[in-house]
Write an enzyme that holds these catalytic residues in place. Structure first.
Site, PDB file in Angstrom:
ATOM      1  N   PHE A 138      19.025   8.021   1.150  1.00  0.00           N
ATOM      2  CA  PHE A 138      20.586   8.943   2.149  1.00  0.00           C
ATOM      3  C   PHE A 138      21.754   9.829   1.944  1.00  0.00           C
ATOM      4  O   PHE A 138      22.492   9.802   2.454  1.00  0.00           O
ATOM      5  CB  PHE A 138      20.643   8.151   2.902  1.00  0.00           C
ATOM      6  N   PHE A 172      28.274  15.172  12.634  1.00  0.00           N
ATOM      7  CA  PHE A 172      27.364  16.181  13.758  1.00  0.00           C
ATOM      8  C   PHE A 172      27.361  16.423  15.181  1.00  0.00           C
ATOM      9  O   PHE A 172      26.223  17.061  15.447  1.00  0.00           O
ATOM     10  CB  PHE A 172      25.925  15.162  13.483  1.00  0.00           C
ATOM     11  N   ALA A 189      29.097  22.298  16.094  1.00  0.00           N
ATOM     12  CA  ALA A 189      28.608  24.406  17.139  1.00  0.00           C
ATOM     13  C   ALA A 189      28.369  24.383  16.157  1.00  0.00           C
ATOM     14  O   ALA A 189      29.178  24.972  15.167  1.00  0.00           O
ATOM     15  CB  ALA A 189      28.281  24.445  18.517  1.00  0.00           C
ATOM     16  N   CYS A 206      15.844  18.890   3.537  1.00  0.00           N
ATOM     17  CA  CYS A 206      15.214  17.229   4.351  1.00  0.00           C
ATOM     18  C   CYS A 206      15.194  17.041   6.211  1.00  0.00           C
ATOM     19  O   CYS A 206      13.964  17.225   6.329  1.00  0.00           O
ATOM     20  CB  CYS A 206      16.124  16.354   4.244  1.00  0.00           C
TER      21      CYS A 206
HETATM   22  N1  LIG Z   1      17.570  16.761  -1.257  1.00  0.00           N
HETATM   23  C1  LIG Z   1      18.116  15.476  -0.546  1.00  0.00           C
HETATM   24  O1  LIG Z   1      19.772  15.976   0.003  1.00  0.00           O
HETATM   25  C2  LIG Z   1      17.463  14.418  -0.453  1.00  0.00           C
HETATM   26  C3  LIG Z   1      17.786  13.673   0.028  1.00  0.00           C
HETATM   27  C4  LIG Z   1      17.503  12.514   0.777  1.00  0.00           C
HETATM   28  C5  LIG Z   1      16.265  12.449   0.290  1.00  0.00           C
HETATM   29  N2  LIG Z   1      15.450  12.891  -0.214  1.00  0.00           N
HETATM   30  C6  LIG Z   1      14.354  13.063  -0.133  1.00  0.00           C
HETATM   31  O2  LIG Z   1      14.012  12.757  -1.652  1.00  0.00           O
HETATM   32  C7  LIG Z   1      12.683  13.546  -2.090  1.00  0.00           C
HETATM   33  C8  LIG Z   1      12.791  14.264  -3.729  1.00  0.00           C
HETATM   34  O3  LIG Z   1      14.034  15.462  -3.066  1.00  0.00           O
HETATM   35  P1  LIG Z   1      15.105  16.313  -4.036  1.00  0.00           P
HETATM   36  O4  LIG Z   1      15.366  17.164  -2.873  1.00  0.00           O
HETATM   37  O5  LIG Z   1      15.188  16.058  -5.209  1.00  0.00           O
HETATM   38  O6  LIG Z   1      13.345  17.040  -4.511  1.00  0.00           O
HETATM   39  P2  LIG Z   1      12.900  18.516  -5.864  1.00  0.00           P
HETATM   40  O7  LIG Z   1      11.997  18.985  -5.146  1.00  0.00           O
HETATM   41  O8  LIG Z   1      14.610  18.611  -5.600  1.00  0.00           O
HETATM   42  O9  LIG Z   1      13.181  17.811  -7.109  1.00  0.00           O
HETATM   43  C9  LIG Z   1      12.017  17.202  -7.164  1.00  0.00           C
HETATM   44  C10 LIG Z   1      11.285  17.247  -8.507  1.00  0.00           C
HETATM   45  O10 LIG Z   1      10.313  16.611  -8.389  1.00  0.00           O
HETATM   46  C11 LIG Z   1       9.282  17.233  -9.570  1.00  0.00           C
HETATM   47  N3  LIG Z   1       7.808  16.458  -9.968  1.00  0.00           N
HETATM   48  C12 LIG Z   1       6.945  16.794  -8.852  1.00  0.00           C
HETATM   49  N4  LIG Z   1       6.315  15.712  -9.544  1.00  0.00           N
HETATM   50  C13 LIG Z   1       6.684  14.947 -10.319  1.00  0.00           C
HETATM   51  C14 LIG Z   1       6.249  14.173 -11.012  1.00  0.00           C
HETATM   52  N5  LIG Z   1       4.323  13.524 -11.231  1.00  0.00           N
HETATM   53  N6  LIG Z   1       6.334  13.662 -12.467  1.00  0.00           N
HETATM   54  C15 LIG Z   1       8.140  13.754 -11.977  1.00  0.00           C
HETATM   55  N7  LIG Z   1       8.576  14.325 -11.365  1.00  0.00           N
HETATM   56  C16 LIG Z   1       7.631  15.802 -10.393  1.00  0.00           C
HETATM   57  C17 LIG Z   1       9.040  17.902  -9.255  1.00  0.00           C
HETATM   58  O11 LIG Z   1       9.312  19.134 -10.794  1.00  0.00           O
HETATM   59  C18 LIG Z   1      11.091  18.206  -8.942  1.00  0.00           C
HETATM   60  O12 LIG Z   1      11.806  19.450 -10.262  1.00  0.00           O
HETATM   61  C19 LIG Z   1      12.050  14.351  -1.261  1.00  0.00           C
HETATM   62  O13 LIG Z   1      11.270  12.999  -0.508  1.00  0.00           O
HETATM   63  C20 LIG Z   1      13.276  14.658  -0.452  1.00  0.00           C
HETATM   64  O14 LIG Z   1      12.842  14.405   1.530  1.00  0.00           O
HETATM   65  C21 LIG Z   1      16.221  14.463  -0.586  1.00  0.00           C
END
Ligand SMILES: NC(=O)c1ccc[n+]([C@@H]2O[C@H](COP(=O)([O-])OP(=O)(O)OC[C@H]3O[C@@H](n4cnc5c(N)ncnc54)[C@H](O)[C@@H]3O)[C@@H](O)[C@H]2O)c1
Length: 454
Positions: free
Chosen positions: A154, A251, A254, A262
């Site tokens: 989160f 949240f 406005a 996300c």
């Molecule tokens: N960014 C946020 O604020 C946030 C918050 C909560 C949840 N999430 C969720 O978490 C997940 C990751 O988000 P993020 O923002 O960190 O993504 P990101 O795109 O910043 O990072 C993902 C990473 O995974 C790597 N990757 C892809 N395939 C891979 C594999 N097979 N093995 C190893 N690495 C691999 C990519 O190269 C990349 O560096 C998503 O599902 C997102 O929705 C993100």
């Protein structure tokens, strides 16, 4: 400070925002953590001490725990010592709006052979039912001894480390109780409430939480739009609404709508998940549509003051989807810049950290190193991201630099009175606007319901 205690080794798969924050925070708690990514330059950067994303405090946290962190391209390295690995790979949208789970399936394809019990912990945001499918896949591949736990994340970019270290709650969904216990135990030092559920419910908690936050944003934006028509100030309205303990203040700000890595993709994924299951999620559909329209209202506000935007210079102040990040994914600035270019405007843009990222996405935009450069000779400035640096925008220097002193405050960052006192023509969101008489545009459409200037 890093823990003196050495705890169980952990693996992290995916070195993005979630993966790096998870790895650094668990290292701080005393766990040796092996982080695997598939991008060679990302792993090389991390090995050489360069953090490839901008997240406040992350570089320092990684540096402080460098001894406990290993960065690798090899998935075998992840499971050399660790028996529990967090999956933190990206799950972007596909053309259909469903979540693209190809990175998740790739992780399964690459899992090395091991006979001992291990646990895959899903931190990536995935549609409800993914855990069930992964479980089925693991069993089919002779990996019944690999447990699966859903532990949605989160954290919010910009405050990710604080969010991880002081979570409102930790959600742990599991098939086997013992696997959930192992994951819940990792969070014990944080002292946060832990909610234990089945896998599908844990997956849905994440999607429902995001959908609810987006609903609040679109709700207050619609209230803001009505405020503009009836002469109320949405900032005061939100303050009054937020004081109700049943509603709370969060949240309810406005603005020009949400963006980021996300909310847009998770709302589409939930809408599609419902649709694929035979349900039309009307409220969420409206939330998404309101958000799309909200970004475009800025263009209407500019046209209201300037008339045709053909040949006009518009400065976009802030490009990242929110302050304290360089993340440009689904940033409202992208839509805004394209719309303005399509109207024939000349677009200048400033951001304190996101320009290198923005250059990859924005064609035909001129980038400025300073706010003053961006607004120099401009016909209007738009506050797109509420960076702290923009709080003192209302100054004589800015007024002097602009050809027309029009500021459209897409985040209601400035005090309207102070802005007007500094000689700016101020347009917020959901607030009484400056008199059009202050700056007539030859080809401007008359306001349908002109109101007295505030
Ligand atoms: N960014 C946020 O604020 C946030 C918050 C909560 C949840 N999430 C969720 O978490 C997940 C990751 O988000 P993020 O923002 O960190 O993504 P990101 O795109 O910043 O990072 C993902 C990473 O995974 C790597 N990757 C892809 N395939 C891979 C594999 N097979 N093995 C190893 N690495 C691999 C990519 O190269 C990349 O560096 C998503 O599902 C997102 O929705 C993100």
């Amino acid at each position: 400070m890093p823990s003196e205690q050495t705890r169980a080794p952990l693996g992290v798969i995916g070195a993005g925002w979630v993966g790096l924050v998870t790895a650094a925070c668990f290292a701080e708690l005393g766990h040796p953590v092996t982080v695997r990514d598939v991008l060679p330059e990302r792993v090389a950067d991390l090995e050489s001490g360069r953090v490839p994303i901008y997240e406040p405090g992350l570089a320092e946290l990684i540096a402080r725990n460098r001894e406990r962190l290993t960065f690798t391209l090899s998935i075998e390295d992840v499971f050399r010592d660790a028996r529990l690995a967090f999956v933190c790979v990206g799950t972007p949208s596909t053309y259909s709006g469903d979540a693209d789970l190809s990175a998740v399936w790739r992780v399964l394809d690459e899992l090395p052979d091991f006979d001992e019990r291990a646990i895959l912990v899903m931190k990536s945001t995935v549609p409800v039912g993914t855990g069930e499918k992964v479980r089925h896949e693991l069993d089919g591949r002779g990996l019944a001894h690999v447990g699966y736990v859903s532990n949605p994340e989160f954290l919010a970019e910009g405050s990710a480390i604080r969010d991880f270290q002081h979570p409102d709650r930790v959600v742990v969904g599991s098939f086997a109780r013992a696997d959930g216990d192992a994951v819940a135990a990792l969070y014990e030092p944080l002292g946060a409430p832990v909610l234990r559920t089945d896998i599908a419910s844990a997956e849905m908690v994440k999607l429902a939480s995001n959908a609810f936050l987006m609903t609040r944003i679109s709700f207050i934006n619609e209230i803001a739009n009505v405020c503009e028509l009836v002469g109320a100030d949405v900032a005061d309205v939100a303050a009054g609404v937020g004081l109700d303990h049943r509603l709370g203040p969060h949240f309810l700000r406005a603005g020009i709508g949400y963006g980021g890595s996300c909310f847009p993709k998770d709302s589409l994924a939930l809408k599609q998940l419902a649709a694929n299951s035979g349900y039309h999620f009307q409220l969420l559909s409206a939330v998404i549509e309101v958000n799309e329209l909200q970004k475009r209202r800025v263009v209407a506000k500019l046209v209201k003051h300037l008339g045709s935007l053909q040949g006009k210079t518009i400065a976009l102040l802030g490009l990242a989807f929110k302050p304290n990040t360089d993340d440009m994914r689904e940033a409202p600035s992208l839509v805004l810049a394209s719309r303005l270019l399509a109207e024939g405007a000349r677009v200048r843009a400033w951001d304190p950290v996101a320009i290198p990222e923005a250059r990859k996405h924005l064609r035909g935009v001129e980038f400025s190193e300073s706010v003053l450069d961006a607004v120099g000779g401009a016909d209007a400035a738009v506050i797109v991201t509420e960076w702290e640096e923009l709080r003192d925008l209302a100054s004589p220097a800015i007024r002097e630099a602009m050809r027309n002193p029009l500021v459209v405050d897409g985040r209601n960052l400035l005090d309207p009175e102070a802005a007007r006192a500094a000689g700016l023509v101020y347009e917020g969101i959901g607030r009484a606007s400056s008199s059009l008489r202050a700056m007539p545009a030859a080809d401007a459409e008359p306001e349908p319901n002109p109101r007295p200037a505030s």
